[in-house]
Design a protein around this motif. Sequence first.
Motif, PDB file in Angstrom:
ATOM      1  N   ALA A   1      65.762  10.334 125.476  1.00 30.31           N
ATOM      2  CA  ALA A   1      66.842  11.115 124.881  1.00 30.31           C
ATOM      3  C   ALA A   1      67.405  12.087 125.912  1.00 30.31           C
ATOM      4  O   ALA A   1      66.700  12.696 126.669  1.00 30.31           O
ATOM      5  CB  ALA A   1      66.331  11.873 123.663  1.00 30.31           C
TER       6      ALA A   1
ATOM      7  N   PRO B   1      71.306  14.440 127.168  1.00 25.74           N
ATOM      8  CA  PRO B   1      72.504  15.133 126.698  1.00 25.74           C
ATOM      9  C   PRO B   1      73.509  14.213 126.017  1.00 25.74           C
ATOM     10  O   PRO B   1      74.144  14.608 125.036  1.00 25.74           O
ATOM     11  CB  PRO B   1      73.077  15.739 127.989  1.00 25.74           C
ATOM     12  CG  PRO B   1      71.912  15.858 128.906  1.00 25.74           C
ATOM     13  CD  PRO B   1      71.026  14.700 128.582  1.00 25.74           C
TER      14      PRO B   1
ATOM     15  N   GLY C   1      72.505  13.624 122.488  1.00 25.45           N
ATOM     16  CA  GLY C   1      72.731  14.838 121.701  1.00 25.45           C
ATOM     17  C   GLY C   1      74.196  15.058 121.391  1.00 25.45           C
ATOM     18  O   GLY C   1      74.572  15.401 120.269  1.00 25.45           O
TER      19      GLY C   1
ATOM     20  N   VAL D   1      66.548  13.518 115.064  1.00 22.36           N
ATOM     21  CA  VAL D   1      66.239  14.762 115.767  1.00 22.36           C
ATOM     22  C   VAL D   1      64.733  14.917 115.946  1.00 22.36           C
ATOM     23  O   VAL D   1      64.243  15.267 117.021  1.00 22.36           O
ATOM     24  CB  VAL D   1      66.821  15.972 114.999  1.00 22.36           C
ATOM     25  CG1 VAL D   1      66.302  17.286 115.575  1.00 22.36           C
ATOM     26  CG2 VAL D   1      68.342  15.946 115.052  1.00 22.36           C
TER      27      VAL D   1
ATOM     28  N   ASP E   1      63.714  12.086 118.612  1.00 23.79           N
ATOM     29  CA  ASP E   1      64.249  12.120 119.967  1.00 23.79           C
ATOM     30  C   ASP E   1      64.249  13.500 120.608  1.00 23.79           C
ATOM     31  O   ASP E   1      64.376  13.613 121.835  1.00 23.79           O
ATOM     32  CB  ASP E   1      65.678  11.572 119.974  1.00 23.79           C
ATOM     33  CG  ASP E   1      65.730  10.095 119.603  1.00 23.79           C
ATOM     34  OD1 ASP E   1      64.682   9.430 119.703  1.00 23.79           O
ATOM     35  OD2 ASP E   1      66.803   9.617 119.200  1.00 23.79           O
ATOM     36  N   PHE E   2      64.150  14.554 119.791  1.00 22.58           N
ATOM     37  CA  PHE E   2      64.162  15.914 120.331  1.00 22.58           C
ATOM     38  C   PHE E   2      63.022  16.738 119.729  1.00 22.58           C
ATOM     39  O   PHE E   2      63.255  17.803 119.138  1.00 22.58           O
ATOM     40  CB  PHE E   2      65.510  16.592 120.037  1.00 22.58           C
ATOM     41  CG  PHE E   2      66.691  15.872 120.637  1.00 22.58           C
ATOM     42  CD1 PHE E   2      67.092  16.123 121.935  1.00 22.58           C
ATOM     43  CD2 PHE E   2      67.374  14.927 119.891  1.00 22.58           C
ATOM     44  CE1 PHE E   2      68.171  15.455 122.483  1.00 22.58           C
ATOM     45  CE2 PHE E   2      68.462  14.250 120.440  1.00 22.58           C
ATOM     46  CZ  PHE E   2      68.866  14.511 121.740  1.00 22.58           C
TER      47      PHE E   2
ATOM     48  N   ARG F   1      63.018  20.334 120.764  1.00 20.91           N
ATOM     49  CA  ARG F   1      64.291  21.062 120.648  1.00 20.91           C
ATOM     50  C   ARG F   1      64.835  20.957 119.221  1.00 20.91           C
ATOM     51  O   ARG F   1      66.035  20.844 119.012  1.00 20.91           O
ATOM     52  CB  ARG F   1      65.315  20.507 121.633  1.00 20.91           C
ATOM     53  CG  ARG F   1      64.920  20.691 123.100  1.00 20.91           C
ATOM     54  CD  ARG F   1      65.976  20.129 124.031  1.00 20.91           C
ATOM     55  NE  ARG F   1      65.650  20.346 125.426  1.00 20.91           N
ATOM     56  CZ  ARG F   1      64.898  19.545 126.164  1.00 20.91           C
ATOM     57  NH1 ARG F   1      64.392  18.440 125.613  1.00 20.91           N
ATOM     58  NH2 ARG F   1      64.638  19.811 127.426  1.00 20.91           N
TER      59      ARG F   1
ATOM     60  N   MET G   1      68.824  21.475 118.230  1.00 22.69           N
ATOM     61  CA  MET G   1      69.601  20.329 117.789  1.00 22.69           C
ATOM     62  C   MET G   1      70.021  20.455 116.332  1.00 22.69           C
ATOM     63  O   MET G   1      71.139  20.079 115.965  1.00 22.69           O
ATOM     64  CB  MET G   1      68.800  19.040 117.995  1.00 22.69           C
ATOM     65  CG  MET G   1      68.756  18.564 119.441  1.00 22.69           C
ATOM     66  SD  MET G   1      70.411  18.349 120.164  1.00 22.69           S
ATOM     67  CE  MET G   1      71.151  17.176 119.028  1.00 22.69           C
TER      68      MET G   1
ATOM     69  N   TYR H   1      73.964  20.339 115.228  1.00 22.70           N
ATOM     70  CA  TYR H   1      74.620  19.366 114.358  1.00 22.70           C
ATOM     71  C   TYR H   1      75.032  19.967 113.019  1.00 22.70           C
ATOM     72  O   TYR H   1      76.033  19.550 112.434  1.00 22.70           O
ATOM     73  CB  TYR H   1      73.829  18.068 114.231  1.00 22.70           C
ATOM     74  CG  TYR H   1      72.717  17.972 113.219  1.00 22.70           C
ATOM     75  CD1 TYR H   1      72.962  17.961 111.864  1.00 22.70           C
ATOM     76  CD2 TYR H   1      71.395  17.816 113.647  1.00 22.70           C
ATOM     77  CE1 TYR H   1      71.941  17.831 110.949  1.00 22.70           C
ATOM     78  CE2 TYR H   1      70.366  17.672 112.739  1.00 22.70           C
ATOM     79  CZ  TYR H   1      70.643  17.689 111.385  1.00 22.70           C
ATOM     80  OH  TYR H   1      69.622  17.553 110.478  1.00 22.70           O
TER      81      TYR H   1
END
Length: 409
Positions: free
Chosen positions: A22, A24, A27, A137, A140-141, A144, A148, A152
Amino acid sequence: MSDKVFDTAAHSPAEASAAAAAGPLLGISLVLIAFNLRAVFSSLSTVLPEVISDTGLGPVWASVLTTLPVVCLGVFSFPAPALSRRFGPERVIFASMLLVAVGTGLRGLGLPPFLFAGSFLAGAGIAVINVLLPGLVKRDFPRRVAMMTGLYTMALCGSAAAAAAFTVPFERSLPGGWPAALALWGLPALAAALIWAPQALKTGRHATGARPAVHGLFRDRLAWKVTLLMGLQSAMAYIVFGWMAPMLRDRGMEGASAGFVLSLCVVFQMLACLALPALATRGRDQRWACLLMFGFAALGFAGCYFLPLSLAWIGGVLNGIGQGGLIALAMTLIILRSPDANVAARLSSMAQGIGYILAGFGPLLAGVLRGATGSFAAPTLLFLLIALIGSWAALEAGRNEIVKARVEP
């Protein structure tokens, strides 16, 4: 609680690989998708008097029209996890974005059957995407989550703000009037789908197949409180999207000014969406953050009804802070209360499926009360009651606990 709590969560090898890959671009793509998930609601509300006048819809059918996509958010949330397991979340999101674009465009035909059909299709597509975004989210994050989620949910509010601010000017400047102004919001949805297409083609083929089953959520008290909080804050949000501008116009405010107040409200929703997840995850739990946001939202909506029109923008700002904070907190709680991405997807489906069905009664009841009483006093009292019940749900949903669900291969 910090985002770092997710570092110790169980992730499958596929999830770990996805998280490592994942970046930028992924995202940014998710944020662009989120930017198209609320325009269908606020764009209609700002031109609702013109729609009613030109189509002959009465108050009840107008309420049904504003409520239909919200109900779709609930009904079509339930099949989202199964579709994701069968085809992969990336491909399902791509197809859903196309539905949003087509449904939004259909409303541009201007006739009641197409208004209802377009709202139905757009609501169905938005519902599926709503459910799948928290799982992506979480997957993949994982380190974060707050950032994230804030980005969103800020994008969600951004689409509502843009539609609220520009639909009336579009309606006045475009040859097609309000139908053309409504259809225009299908273009950014189509653009987002095309931008997402490479992601769907690249990763979709790896995402199919069986995934662990999640059991026990519907017997978990905490899961139900998260669901109730999601539903009640959403009911408040769609009362705002559907009826804040008509309420201000009913009080004598000019259409573009009413759209501006709603847009200002949603701009502050964006700011709150960005700030609240990071702030809320720094504390021991999220109870006080939820209570504070319910208070802001209630005071703001009441201010739009009771304050002089020259000060209605103050109510819009206060409501925006509260409403934006609540949607960000609701989405954050789904992730915080889940031990892994599989449970997050299932809890997201439960909270948004049942929650949005519950939320659909908000704008519907507001419209019925407005038609029955001839004023917006009763809808305002309804809004305050919903905020009170939501605060009660937040006392448990905001606790630092994890839902008790079983994950089986």
